[in-house]
Write an enzyme that holds these catalytic residues in place. Structure first.
Site, mmCIF file in Angstrom:
data_model
loop_
_atom_site.group_PDB
_atom_site.id
_atom_site.type_symbol
_atom_site.label_atom_id
_atom_site.label_comp_id
_atom_site.label_asym_id
_atom_site.label_seq_id
_atom_site.Cartn_x
_atom_site.Cartn_y
_atom_site.Cartn_z
ATOM 1 N N TRP A 234 1.604 -11.701 -3.577
ATOM 2 C CA TRP A 234 0.666 -10.269 -2.811
ATOM 3 C C TRP A 234 -0.588 -10.719 -3.057
ATOM 4 O O TRP A 234 -1.217 -11.384 -4.723
ATOM 5 C CB TRP A 234 0.979 -9.727 -3.700
ATOM 6 C CG TRP A 234 0.578 -7.643 -3.021
ATOM 7 C CD1 TRP A 234 0.615 -7.487 -2.079
ATOM 8 C CD2 TRP A 234 0.559 -6.995 -4.386
ATOM 9 N NE1 TRP A 234 0.070 -6.036 -2.076
ATOM 10 C CE2 TRP A 234 0.073 -5.455 -3.373
ATOM 11 C CE3 TRP A 234 0.870 -6.985 -5.843
ATOM 12 C CZ2 TRP A 234 -0.487 -4.715 -4.038
ATOM 13 C CZ3 TRP A 234 -0.052 -6.282 -6.516
ATOM 14 C CH2 TRP A 234 -0.437 -4.816 -5.532
ATOM 15 N N ASP B 43 8.762 -9.083 -10.331
ATOM 16 C CA ASP B 43 7.323 -7.928 -9.605
ATOM 17 C C ASP B 43 9.107 -7.273 -8.629
ATOM 18 O O ASP B 43 9.618 -7.883 -7.122
ATOM 19 C CB ASP B 43 6.147 -7.855 -8.678
ATOM 20 C CG ASP B 43 5.758 -6.659 -8.253
ATOM 21 O OD1 ASP B 43 6.217 -5.884 -7.648
ATOM 22 O OD2 ASP B 43 4.537 -7.351 -7.760
ATOM 23 N N LYS C 232 7.921 2.428 -1.433
ATOM 24 C CA LYS C 232 8.534 1.992 0.123
ATOM 25 C C LYS C 232 9.738 2.361 -0.967
ATOM 26 O O LYS C 232 10.138 3.305 0.527
ATOM 27 C CB LYS C 232 7.928 0.509 -0.078
ATOM 28 C CG LYS C 232 7.385 -0.361 -0.893
ATOM 29 C CD LYS C 232 6.124 -0.411 -0.431
ATOM 30 C CE LYS C 232 4.423 -1.044 -0.587
ATOM 31 N NZ LYS C 232 3.714 -1.317 -0.232
HETATM 32 C C1 LMR Z 1 1.181 -4.428 0.723
HETATM 33 O O1 LMR Z 1 0.671 -5.450 0.050
HETATM 34 O O2 LMR Z 1 0.237 -3.965 2.411
HETATM 35 C C2 LMR Z 1 1.116 -2.822 0.130
HETATM 36 O O3 LMR Z 1 1.450 -3.459 -1.497
HETATM 37 C C3 LMR Z 1 0.075 -2.105 -0.419
HETATM 38 C C4 LMR Z 1 -1.137 -2.798 -1.341
HETATM 39 O O4 LMR Z 1 -1.552 -1.776 -1.950
HETATM 40 O O5 LMR Z 1 -1.175 -3.922 -0.858
#
Ligand code: LMR
Length: 404
Positions: free
Chosen positions: A136, A217, A252
């Site tokens: 992420w 996570d 979510k």
């Molecule tokens: C995403 O990856 O789109 C979500 O987790 C929202 C974010 O805050 O990035």
């Protein structure tokens, strides 16, 4: 007027918009009727809306009626919420019964990552956190702000559209004792390729043998295979390794995005260490933001502890999961039917909201600028943004971009 040398902020240069939230802003500013948002990881129903779950609405009403004060709750948040989250994540695992888990309510999963990062830095300032390539996009800035050193291990094979587990294990074998291995509990963000049970077992054995601390996570529990099934990796690790970090989000699976509800849980070697960890988590939280917001956590507490609301929540999560998994099949089928020159069948086997299309950045930008179809520049799409009325349009747009 003071001289320029006294300006503090002049040293700051403009930074580019956030890789995900920046795209969301572009989408909102687009007034095309055809626009489709496949960017930020927010669930949308078949009408393109992000609904408030019915269990949340009911709990919220009850809370507002019963609430008689807005005084502070406390640094570690709502005790009922924290206990509920422990049960949701660890089930009736021995680590909970043995009082080895310290759980603290945090402002969203990001707040949990932040608290966990600061705690790790406090406990072992030179520890390195190893992130999957890719991960992420916010993992890295967030953990760097906590002062941690970051490394990457290979994870997703873009050509094979799956995990390169051999390369991953090879890299993990080299991680130093006391370092931290960040794993996605389920619904890998951004690639959607999840570890199998067998792979979790290999990693658990490796972490134990190499004294590596797993940091999981868990932002999408319930959206892959099931609420309990999605905790498989966490529970397995809790069984095998003496120390473990788990950060969960309720954005979510409860649809509580803007309420900022999450939790950090640390599994310690024994109950005494757990008490020390809890006091340090509280110290970190107090230093960062003092106390978490109450409303969302109060809702989760109520939903998890009221039999009827909990059953309703489980049904609602199941419906979300089924819809996303169904959309994967629908989308892959549509792309093939609309004459895609590429095989996208891998998307059907991935899990959670995300998959990579595997197209170039230039093609992503064309989709956005010519067709008003928005996705993250890495070509990550949020499957939940697809619905019956836009699926043909999205498939046609992708095929058009691939063909020219
Ligand atoms: C995403 O990856 O789109 C979500 O987790 C929202 C974010 O805050 O990035």
């Amino acid at each position: 007027m003071p001289g320029k040398e006294s300006s503090v902020f002049e040293s700051l240069e403009q930074v580019p918009p956030d890789a995900i939230i920046g795209i969301m802003a572009l989408f909102r500013a687009d007034d095309s009727e055809n626009k489709v948002d496949l960017s930020v990881g927010v669930y949308q129903d078949d009408s393109g809306k992000t609904p408030v779950l019915e269990c949340v609405r009911r709990a919220e009403r009850e809370i507002l009626e019963a609430q008689s004060t807005k005084t502070y709750v406390g640094i570690t948040g709502n005790a009922g919420f924290n206990a509920g989250m422990q049960e949701l994540i660890f089930g009736d695992h021995a680590v909970v019964k043995d009082q080895r888990v310290a759980t603290v309510q945090t402002p969203g999963g990001s707040g949990g990552l932040c608290v966990a990062g600061h705690l790790l830095h406090r406990a072992r300032a030179n520890a390195r956190v190893h992130l999957s390539d890719p991960s992420w996009p916010n993992h890295s800035p967030l953990l760097k702000l906590a002062g941690l050193h970051l490394e990457e291990y290979p994870y997703y094979d873009y050509r094979e559209h799956g995990i390169d587990f051999e390369a991953m294990v090879h890299a993990v074998e080299r991680i130093h004792a006391g370092d931290v291995l960040l794993l996605h509990g389920c619904c890998h963000n951004p690639c959607g390729a999840d570890l199998s049970k067998e792979q979790w077992h290999v990693l658990a054995e490796l972490c134990l043998r190499r004294r590596i601390v797993p940091f999981i996570d868990l932002a999408y529990q319930g959206l892959s295979e099931g609420i309990v099934e999605d905790a498989y990796g966490v529970r397995l690790m809790a069984e095998h390794v003496p120390e473990l970090v788990v950060v969960a989000s309720c954005s979510k699976n409860f649809g509580l995005y803007r309420e900022r509800v999450g939790a950090v849980s640390i599994v310690a070697e024994d109950a005494a260490t757990r008490d020390a960890v809890l006091s340090n988590l509280a110290r970190v939280a107090r230093g960062l933001y003092s106390m978490p917001p109450d409303h969302g956590a109060a809702i989760v507490d109520r939903v998890l502890h009221d039999e009827k609301l909990r059953a309703l929540w489980e049904d609602e999560v199941e419906a979300i999961r089924a819809r996303i998994n169904g959309l994967r099949t629908l989308f892959v089928g549509k792309l093939a039917k609309r004459g895609s020159p590429r095989d996208f069948s891998f998307i059907e086997h991935e899990r959670g909201m995300f998959s990579f299309l595997g197209i170039s950045k230039a093609q992503v930008i064309r989709l956005r600028e010519e067709f008003h179809v928005y996705m993250v520049e890495s070509s990550r799409i949020n499957l939940a943004g697809i619905n019956a009325s836009n699926v043909d349009y999205v498939a046609d747009s992708i095929v058009a971009v691939l063909e020219s």
